[in-house]
Design an enzyme around this catalytic site. Structure first.
Site, PDB file in Angstrom:
ATOM      1  N   LYS A 170       9.861  32.374 -26.669  1.00 33.73           N
ATOM      2  CA  LYS A 170      11.043  32.566 -27.515  1.00 33.73           C
ATOM      3  C   LYS A 170      12.307  32.453 -26.673  1.00 33.73           C
ATOM      4  O   LYS A 170      12.647  33.358 -25.920  1.00 33.73           O
ATOM      5  CB  LYS A 170      11.033  33.934 -28.220  1.00 33.73           C
ATOM      6  CG  LYS A 170      12.043  33.962 -29.391  1.00 33.73           C
ATOM      7  CD  LYS A 170      12.576  35.324 -29.719  1.00 33.73           C
ATOM      8  CE  LYS A 170      13.764  35.717 -28.906  1.00 33.73           C
ATOM      9  NZ  LYS A 170      15.008  34.969 -29.206  1.00 33.73           N
ATOM     10  N   GLY A 222      16.061  39.993 -19.399  1.00 33.41           N
ATOM     11  CA  GLY A 222      17.229  40.344 -20.202  1.00 33.41           C
ATOM     12  C   GLY A 222      17.783  41.687 -19.786  1.00 33.41           C
ATOM     13  O   GLY A 222      17.592  42.142 -18.653  1.00 33.41           O
ATOM     14  N   SER A 223      18.440  42.336 -20.716  1.00 36.86           N
ATOM     15  CA  SER A 223      19.133  43.584 -20.403  1.00 36.86           C
ATOM     16  C   SER A 223      18.151  44.725 -20.179  1.00 36.86           C
ATOM     17  O   SER A 223      17.037  44.735 -20.715  1.00 36.86           O
ATOM     18  CB  SER A 223      20.084  43.952 -21.544  1.00 36.86           C
ATOM     19  OG  SER A 223      19.365  44.403 -22.675  1.00 36.86           O
ATOM     20  N   THR A 224      18.593  45.701 -19.396  1.00 39.40           N
ATOM     21  CA  THR A 224      17.770  46.879 -19.134  1.00 39.40           C
ATOM     22  C   THR A 224      17.519  47.659 -20.416  1.00 39.40           C
ATOM     23  O   THR A 224      16.422  48.188 -20.623  1.00 39.40           O
ATOM     24  CB  THR A 224      18.445  47.760 -18.075  1.00 39.40           C
ATOM     25  OG1 THR A 224      18.484  47.037 -16.840  1.00 39.40           O
ATOM     26  CG2 THR A 224      17.680  49.055 -17.857  1.00 39.40           C
ATOM     27  N   GLY A 227      14.846  45.924 -22.255  1.00 40.46           N
ATOM     28  CA  GLY A 227      13.633  46.045 -21.452  1.00 40.46           C
ATOM     29  C   GLY A 227      12.975  47.399 -21.610  1.00 40.46           C
ATOM     30  O   GLY A 227      11.743  47.509 -21.648  1.00 40.46           O
ATOM     31  N   GLU A 244      12.053  41.577 -16.084  1.00 43.03           N
ATOM     32  CA  GLU A 244      13.088  41.249 -15.100  1.00 43.03           C
ATOM     33  C   GLU A 244      14.420  41.571 -15.765  1.00 43.03           C
ATOM     34  O   GLU A 244      14.857  40.871 -16.683  1.00 43.03           O
ATOM     35  CB  GLU A 244      12.986  39.778 -14.701  1.00 43.03           C
ATOM     36  CG  GLU A 244      13.643  39.473 -13.371  1.00 43.03           C
ATOM     37  CD  GLU A 244      15.050  38.958 -13.541  1.00 43.03           C
ATOM     38  OE1 GLU A 244      15.970  39.798 -13.416  1.00 43.03           O
ATOM     39  OE2 GLU A 244      15.229  37.766 -13.793  1.00 43.03           O
ATOM     40  N   CYS A 278      21.703  38.155 -13.312  1.00 43.64           N
ATOM     41  CA  CYS A 278      21.207  39.509 -13.097  1.00 43.64           C
ATOM     42  C   CYS A 278      21.325  39.925 -11.639  1.00 43.64           C
ATOM     43  O   CYS A 278      21.506  41.103 -11.327  1.00 43.64           O
ATOM     44  CB  CYS A 278      19.757  39.618 -13.560  1.00 43.64           C
ATOM     45  SG  CYS A 278      18.683  38.362 -12.834  1.00 43.64           S
ATOM     46  N   GLU A 375      26.612  47.203 -15.409  1.00 42.80           N
ATOM     47  CA  GLU A 375      26.481  45.753 -15.286  1.00 42.80           C
ATOM     48  C   GLU A 375      27.443  45.087 -16.261  1.00 42.80           C
ATOM     49  O   GLU A 375      27.346  45.271 -17.467  1.00 42.80           O
ATOM     50  CB  GLU A 375      25.048  45.306 -15.568  1.00 42.80           C
ATOM     51  CG  GLU A 375      24.842  43.820 -15.360  1.00 42.80           C
ATOM     52  CD  GLU A 375      23.422  43.368 -15.625  1.00 42.80           C
ATOM     53  OE1 GLU A 375      22.933  42.486 -14.893  1.00 42.80           O
ATOM     54  OE2 GLU A 375      22.799  43.892 -16.566  1.00 42.80           O
TER      55      GLU A 375
END
Length: 479
Positions: A170, A222-224, A227, A244, A278, A375
C-alpha cells in the site's frame, strides 16, 4: 489497483486525487481500496503463496528479482519523472539517487534466494537428525511513506520476495504513481499473479490490512504515532512487524573536525529532500569554539539555496509534499520564534503560492522547546553549542527517538567512543546518510522495531522451522 496480476477499479467505485506539490494541480484520479479490495488482494497473495509463487525454486525467485531490476533501470527516466511529479522531489535527486537506488536494491536482493540455508544441528539424542528450514513468514502487508516512495518500495518488496513471501503493497495516498508503474514492471518481469499486489488508498486501507487475519506480517514506514497503533494491533494478534518510524537525529561536530566537510555534510543531512526524511540531522551540536563558524557557513549555504519546482534541473530543494505538511512545518517555525529562539531565515507566508519552505536554522534553542524535541519533517535545523564530550552525548541522547546520529572529528578514538555511546540504530562518522543495500537500517526507542536491508532485512521475512527425525527404526530395519 493491481490485484492478482490485473489492474482493477475499486469494488465500490471510490477514487481519490493525487496532486503535483510543485504546482498544487491535480495529476489524476486513483482507485481507493476498501474492505472488498483488501479481501481480494490478501486472498490472491495467499493463493500465490500456496501455489505457483510458493512452488518456484529459489534460483527462479532470484532471476525474477534480477529481471525486475533490469526493467526498473530500463524505465529509469519515466520513473524519475513520475516520482518528481507526484512527490515534489527534485528531478536531479530522483534521477541520480532514488531510481538508481531502487535498481541497486532489487539487484542486491536477487542474490539472496539461493543463499537462504538452514542448519544441521548436532543434538545429544542418538540416531537423530535435527535440522532447520528457513521459510517465508507468509502474506505480508507493506505500508509505505510518501518521502521516498520508490526507494522504500524496493527496500521492502525486494527483501520480502527474496524470502519467498507474497506481498500486498500500500503506497502512501500522496504518492501512488510509481508503485502502480512498478506493478506493471512486476508483470513484465514474469512474477506469478498474486505474488505482488498494490492497493492504493488512504489510512483506512492500511488499517484494514493491519487488521486482516490473513496477513502474517506488517512492514510499515511512517510516523511514530501510527507505528504505535500498528504495533499495538499487531501485538494483540501476534503478527510479526517491522516498524521504521520517526527521528530527531543528533549531529555532533567536534572542535577538530574538517569544518568544510562537516558543514557540507550537516547541510545535506537536514536539508536534503527538503528535510522530509526520518533520519534527518535535525539537531546540531557544535563545540563552542567552532559554533559561530559552523552556523555562519550553514546560513550562507541556505541563503544561496535554489528552491523551486521539482522538474527544474537547477532545483536543489523542492516543495513540501502537501498544503497540510506546509502548514505543519510553518507552525513549528512560528512556534520557535514565539518561544524565543533566534531564527536565521524567514517565516514562510501564511498564504503561499506553492508548498515551498526555504532552509531554516534556529540558534539560542532551549532543550524543552518544541522545535528541539519534536519531529518537524521539514527543512528546519536547531543548533546548540557544547563544551565537552559528555555534554554532547547527554544532549544527543536526550530524546525519545533513536534512529540516526552523526559525529564529525579527525580523532579516531573520539569517533568510535561516541559511536558506542550514542543511542541510535545507525551512526555516521564523518558522513551523513551513507547507505548500501547490504547494510541494515533501522532505529531503537521510539524510532522503530527491526531492520531493513541487508541480511537482517531478508531474515525479518523468514521463520525458522526445526525438523526432528528419528533414525533408530530405520537403522534397525537396515541391519
Amino acid at each position: 489497483m493491481h490485484i492478482n496480476g490485473d489492474f482493477v477499479r475499486a469494488a465500490d467505485g471510490r477514487t481519490f486525487e493525487t496532486f503535483d506539490p510543485s504546482t498544487g494541480e491535480r495529476i489524476t484520479e486513483v482507485a481507493h481500496a476498501g474492505a472488498e479490495d483488501v479481501e481480494s488482494a490478501v486472498r490472491a497473495a495467499r493463493l500465490a503463496l500456496d501455489g505457483p509463487w510458493g512452488a518456484l525454486p529459489a534460483v527462479e525467485r532470484g532471476r525474477l528479482l534480477g529481471r525486475l531490476a533490469d526493467l526498473v533501470e530500463a524505465n529509469a527516466a519515466e520513473l524519475a519523472e513520475l516520482e518528481s511529479r507526484d512527490g515534489g522531489k527534485p528531478i536531479s535527486a530522483t534521477t541520480s539517487m532514488d531510481v538508481p537506488g531502487a535498481v541497486a536494491q532489487f539487484r542486491y536482493f536477487s542474490g539472496w534466494p539461493t543463499k537462504l540455508e538452514g542448519r544441521t544441528i548436532p543434538v545429544a539424542m542418538p540416531d537423530t537428525l535435527c535440522y532447520t528450514r528457513p521459510e517465508p513468514v507468509g502474506v505480508v502487508a507493506q505500508i509505505l511513506p510518501w518521502n521516498f516512495p520508490l526507494l522504500m518500495t524496493s527496500w521492502k518488496l525486494g527483501a520480502a520476495l527474496a524470502a519467498g513471501c507474497a506481498v500486498v503493497l500500500k503506497p502512501a495516498e500522496q504518492t501512488p504513481l510509481t508503485a502502480l508503474r512498478l506493478a506493471e514492471l512486476v508483470v513484465d518481469a514474469g512474477f506469478p499473479p498474486g505474488a505482488v499486489n498494490v492497493l492504493t488508498g488512504a489510512g483506512e486501507t492500511g488499517a484494514l490490512l493491519v487488521d486482516h487475519p490473513g496477513v502474517d506480517k506488517i512492514a510499515f514506514t511512517g510516523s511514530t504515532a501510527v507505528g504505535r497503533e500498528i504495533g499495538a494491533k499487531a501485538g494483540a494478534q501476534l503478527k510479526r512487524v517491522t516498524l521504521e518510524l520517526g527521528g530527531k537525529s543528533p549531529n555532533i561536530i567536534l572542535a577538530d573536525a574538517d569544518l568544510d566537510a562537516a558543514i557540507a555534510g550537516s547541510y545535506q543531512g537536514i536539508y536534503g529532500n527538503t528535510g522530509q526524511a526520518c533520519y534527518a540531522a535535525s539537531r546540531l551540536f557544535v563545540h563552542r569554539s567552532r559554533f559561530d563558524e559552523v552556523v555562519s557557513g550553514l546560513v550562507e549555504r541556505a541563503s544561496n539555496a535554489v528552491v523551486g519546482p521539482a522538474l527544474d534541473p537547477a532545483t536543489e530543494h523542492g516543495p513540501l509534499i502537501s498544503a497540510q505538511q506546509y502548514e505543519r512545518v510553518r507552525s513549528y517555525i512560528v512556534d520557535g520564534v514565539a518561544s524565543g529562539a533566534t531564527l536565521h531565515g524567514d517565516v514562510p507566508p501564511a498564504d503561499p503560492s506553492g508548498f515551498f519552505v526555504r532552509p531554516t536554522l534556529f540558534t539560542d534553542v532551549k532543550p524543552d522547546m518544541r522545535i528541539a524535541r519534536e519531529e518537524i519533517f521539514g527543512p528546519v535545523l536547531v543548533a546548540t553549542p557544547f563544551d565537552d564530550l559528555s555534554e554532547a552525548v547527554s544532549h544527543a541522547n536526550d530524546t525519545e527517538y533513536g534512529l540516526a546520529a552523526g559525529v564529525w572529528t579527525r580523532d579516531v578514538g573520539h569517533a568510535h567512543t561516541l559511536a558506542s555511546r550514542l543511542q541510535a540504530g545507525v551512526v555516521y562518522l564523518n558522513s551523513w546518510a551513507s547507505g548500501d543495500p547490504a547494510a541494515p537500517f533501522g532505529g531503537i526507542k521510539s524510532s522503530g522495531v527491526g531492520r531493513e536491508m541487508g541480511q537482517e532485512g531478508v531474515e525479518s521475512y523468514l521463520e525458522s522451522k526445526t525438523v526432528w527425525t528419528s533414525l533408530a527404526s530405520q537403522c534397525l530395519h537396515t541391519s
